[in-house]
Design a protein around this motif. Sequence first.
Motif, mmCIF file in Angstrom:
data_model
loop_
_atom_site.group_PDB
_atom_site.id
_atom_site.type_symbol
_atom_site.label_atom_id
_atom_site.label_comp_id
_atom_site.label_asym_id
_atom_site.label_seq_id
_atom_site.Cartn_x
_atom_site.Cartn_y
_atom_site.Cartn_z
ATOM 1 N N THR A 54 0.833 -1.198 0.000
ATOM 2 C CA THR A 54 0.000 0.000 0.000
ATOM 3 C C THR A 54 0.870 1.251 0.000
ATOM 4 O OG1 THR A 54 -1.849 -1.057 1.137
ATOM 5 C CG2 THR A 54 -1.681 1.334 1.344
ATOM 6 N N ALA A 55 0.656 2.101 -0.996
ATOM 7 C CA ALA A 55 1.481 3.311 -1.138
ATOM 8 C C ALA A 55 0.969 4.114 -2.323
ATOM 9 C CB ALA A 55 2.951 2.939 -1.366
ATOM 10 N N VAL A 56 1.493 5.319 -2.437
ATOM 11 C CA VAL A 56 1.329 6.077 -3.671
ATOM 12 C C VAL A 56 2.486 5.702 -4.584
ATOM 13 C CG1 VAL A 56 1.223 8.360 -4.730
ATOM 14 C CG2 VAL A 56 0.158 7.968 -2.488
ATOM 15 N N TYR A 57 2.159 5.298 -5.787
ATOM 16 C CA TYR A 57 3.160 4.862 -6.752
ATOM 17 C C TYR A 57 3.412 5.989 -7.758
ATOM 18 C CZ TYR A 57 3.101 0.143 -4.940
ATOM 19 O OH TYR A 57 3.237 -0.965 -4.123
ATOM 20 N N TYR A 58 4.666 6.314 -7.931
ATOM 21 C CA TYR A 58 5.074 7.409 -8.811
ATOM 22 C C TYR A 58 5.875 6.875 -9.993
ATOM 23 C CZ TYR A 58 3.973 10.434 -4.845
ATOM 24 O OH TYR A 58 3.337 11.089 -3.814
ATOM 25 N N CYS A 59 5.545 7.388 -11.152
ATOM 26 C CA CYS A 59 6.294 7.083 -12.356
ATOM 27 C C CYS A 59 7.463 8.059 -12.458
ATOM 28 C CB CYS A 59 5.374 7.222 -13.560
ATOM 29 S SG CYS A 59 6.159 6.994 -15.156
ATOM 30 N N ASN A 60 8.585 7.552 -12.953
ATOM 31 C CA ASN A 60 9.774 8.379 -13.130
ATOM 32 C C ASN A 60 10.375 8.096 -14.492
ATOM 33 O OD1 ASN A 60 13.041 8.184 -12.858
ATOM 34 N ND2 ASN A 60 12.255 9.962 -11.767
ATOM 35 N N ALA A 61 10.841 9.142 -15.136
ATOM 36 C CA ALA A 61 11.537 8.987 -16.415
ATOM 37 C C ALA A 61 12.758 9.905 -16.429
ATOM 38 C CB ALA A 61 10.619 9.324 -17.583
ATOM 39 N N VAL A 62 13.837 9.407 -16.964
ATOM 40 C CA VAL A 62 15.067 10.188 -17.058
ATOM 41 C C VAL A 62 15.337 10.487 -18.524
ATOM 42 C CG1 VAL A 62 17.515 10.297 -16.535
ATOM 43 C CG2 VAL A 62 15.976 9.052 -15.015
ATOM 44 N N MET A 63 15.428 11.775 -18.814
ATOM 45 C CA MET A 63 15.656 12.199 -20.192
ATOM 46 C C MET A 63 16.729 13.268 -20.187
ATOM 47 S SD MET A 63 12.699 13.160 -22.936
ATOM 48 C CE MET A 63 12.181 14.638 -22.095
ATOM 49 N N TRP A 64 17.819 12.996 -20.886
ATOM 50 C CA TRP A 64 18.955 13.909 -20.936
ATOM 51 C C TRP A 64 19.433 14.275 -19.526
ATOM 52 C CZ3 TRP A 64 20.859 13.572 -25.523
ATOM 53 C CH2 TRP A 64 20.024 13.482 -26.630
ATOM 54 N N GLY A 65 19.409 13.288 -18.639
ATOM 55 C CA GLY A 65 19.899 13.483 -17.284
ATOM 56 C C GLY A 65 18.922 14.171 -16.346
ATOM 57 N N VAL A 66 17.766 14.509 -16.831
ATOM 58 C CA VAL A 66 16.753 15.200 -16.019
ATOM 59 C C VAL A 66 15.682 14.193 -15.605
ATOM 60 C CG1 VAL A 66 15.028 17.027 -15.957
ATOM 61 C CG2 VAL A 66 17.177 17.365 -17.217
ATOM 62 N N HIS A 67 15.337 14.206 -14.326
ATOM 63 C CA HIS A 67 14.294 13.320 -13.811
ATOM 64 C C HIS A 67 12.935 14.010 -13.895
ATOM 65 C CE1 HIS A 67 16.577 9.985 -11.820
ATOM 66 N NE2 HIS A 67 17.557 10.840 -12.038
ATOM 67 N N TYR A 68 11.979 13.276 -14.408
ATOM 68 C CA TYR A 68 10.603 13.738 -14.461
ATOM 69 C C TYR A 68 9.738 12.796 -13.632
ATOM 70 C CZ TYR A 68 12.255 16.588 -18.328
ATOM 71 O OH TYR A 68 12.955 17.480 -19.094
ATOM 72 N N TRP A 69 8.719 13.373 -12.988
ATOM 73 C CA TRP A 69 7.867 12.595 -12.096
ATOM 74 C C TRP A 69 6.402 12.799 -12.438
ATOM 75 C CZ3 TRP A 69 9.937 9.315 -8.537
ATOM 76 C CH2 TRP A 69 11.285 9.480 -8.218
ATOM 77 N N GLY A 70 5.645 11.712 -12.280
ATOM 78 C CA GLY A 70 4.206 11.829 -12.338
ATOM 79 C C GLY A 70 3.668 12.284 -10.997
ATOM 80 N N LYS A 71 2.365 12.504 -10.950
ATOM 81 C CA LYS A 71 1.741 12.976 -9.712
ATOM 82 C C LYS A 71 1.417 11.842 -8.757
ATOM 83 C CE LYS A 71 -0.213 17.165 -11.736
ATOM 84 N NZ LYS A 71 -1.438 17.961 -11.997
ATOM 85 N N GLY A 72 1.485 10.619 -9.241
ATOM 86 C CA GLY A 72 1.281 9.463 -8.386
ATOM 87 C C GLY A 72 -0.117 8.870 -8.509
ATOM 88 N N THR A 73 -0.178 7.582 -8.240
ATOM 89 C CA THR A 73 -1.462 6.879 -8.210
ATOM 90 C C THR A 73 -1.477 5.998 -6.962
ATOM 91 O OG1 THR A 73 -2.974 5.452 -9.478
ATOM 92 C CG2 THR A 73 -0.632 4.954 -9.662
ATOM 93 N N LEU A 74 -2.586 6.026 -6.250
ATOM 94 C CA LEU A 74 -2.683 5.341 -4.969
ATOM 95 C C LEU A 74 -3.053 3.876 -5.163
ATOM 96 C CD1 LEU A 74 -2.744 5.396 -1.862
ATOM 97 C CD2 LEU A 74 -5.151 6.105 -2.022
ATOM 98 N N VAL A 75 -2.285 3.020 -4.536
ATOM 99 C CA VAL A 75 -2.583 1.594 -4.484
ATOM 100 C C VAL A 75 -2.850 1.234 -3.026
ATOM 101 C CG1 VAL A 75 -1.652 -0.737 -4.792
ATOM 102 C CG2 VAL A 75 -1.217 1.025 -6.519
ATOM 103 N N THR A 76 -4.031 0.687 -2.780
ATOM 104 C CA THR A 76 -4.398 0.286 -1.423
ATOM 105 C C THR A 76 -4.698 -1.203 -1.428
ATOM 106 O OG1 THR A 76 -5.361 2.454 -0.987
ATOM 107 C CG2 THR A 76 -5.956 0.667 0.511
ATOM 108 N N VAL A 77 -3.973 -1.931 -0.604
ATOM 109 C CA VAL A 77 -4.176 -3.373 -0.489
ATOM 110 C C VAL A 77 -4.867 -3.647 0.838
ATOM 111 C CG1 VAL A 77 -3.088 -5.644 -0.534
ATOM 112 C CG2 VAL A 77 -2.081 -3.745 -1.835
ATOM 113 N N SER A 78 -6.001 -4.306 0.775
ATOM 114 C CA SER A 78 -6.789 -4.578 1.980
ATOM 115 C C SER A 78 -6.738 -6.061 2.341
ATOM 116 C CB SER A 78 -8.237 -4.158 1.766
ATOM 117 O OG SER A 78 -8.832 -4.949 0.754
ATOM 118 N N SER A 79 -7.014 -6.329 3.603
ATOM 119 C CA SER A 79 -6.976 -7.733 4.069
ATOM 120 C C SER A 79 -8.311 -8.411 3.841
ATOM 121 C CB SER A 79 -6.616 -7.756 5.554
ATOM 122 O OG SER A 79 -7.559 -7.021 6.290
#
Length: 115
Positions: free
Chosen positions: A90-115
Amino acid sequence: QVQLVESGGGLVQAGGSLRLSCVGLGSILNINDMGWYRQAPGKQRELVAIINGYGTTNYADSVKGRFTISRDNAKNTVYLQMNSLKLEDTAVYYCNAVMWGVHYWGKGTLVTVSS
């Protein structure tokens, strides 16, 4: 301008599966590494999986054998197939991409795992 847009998060029961997607939009040229990070409440952001332009992958020990990262270079898209999900995933999952040495980030998507 580069934008990363994640999708596919949600609520799932332990043992279930989810597939995350992240598409790069805008002035996308020569993406090197693409990856997924996550941040659980009260914890630091951590690497989940990464894939380079040649398809070489690397995973956090906690997800090895359960998660699979892949990418479609033609679509500037990276995926994360998550199987056998655990409560601790369970966490917010963020996408990352590296282009020409620069890191770019998404805003995140929440994944919740329940019992």
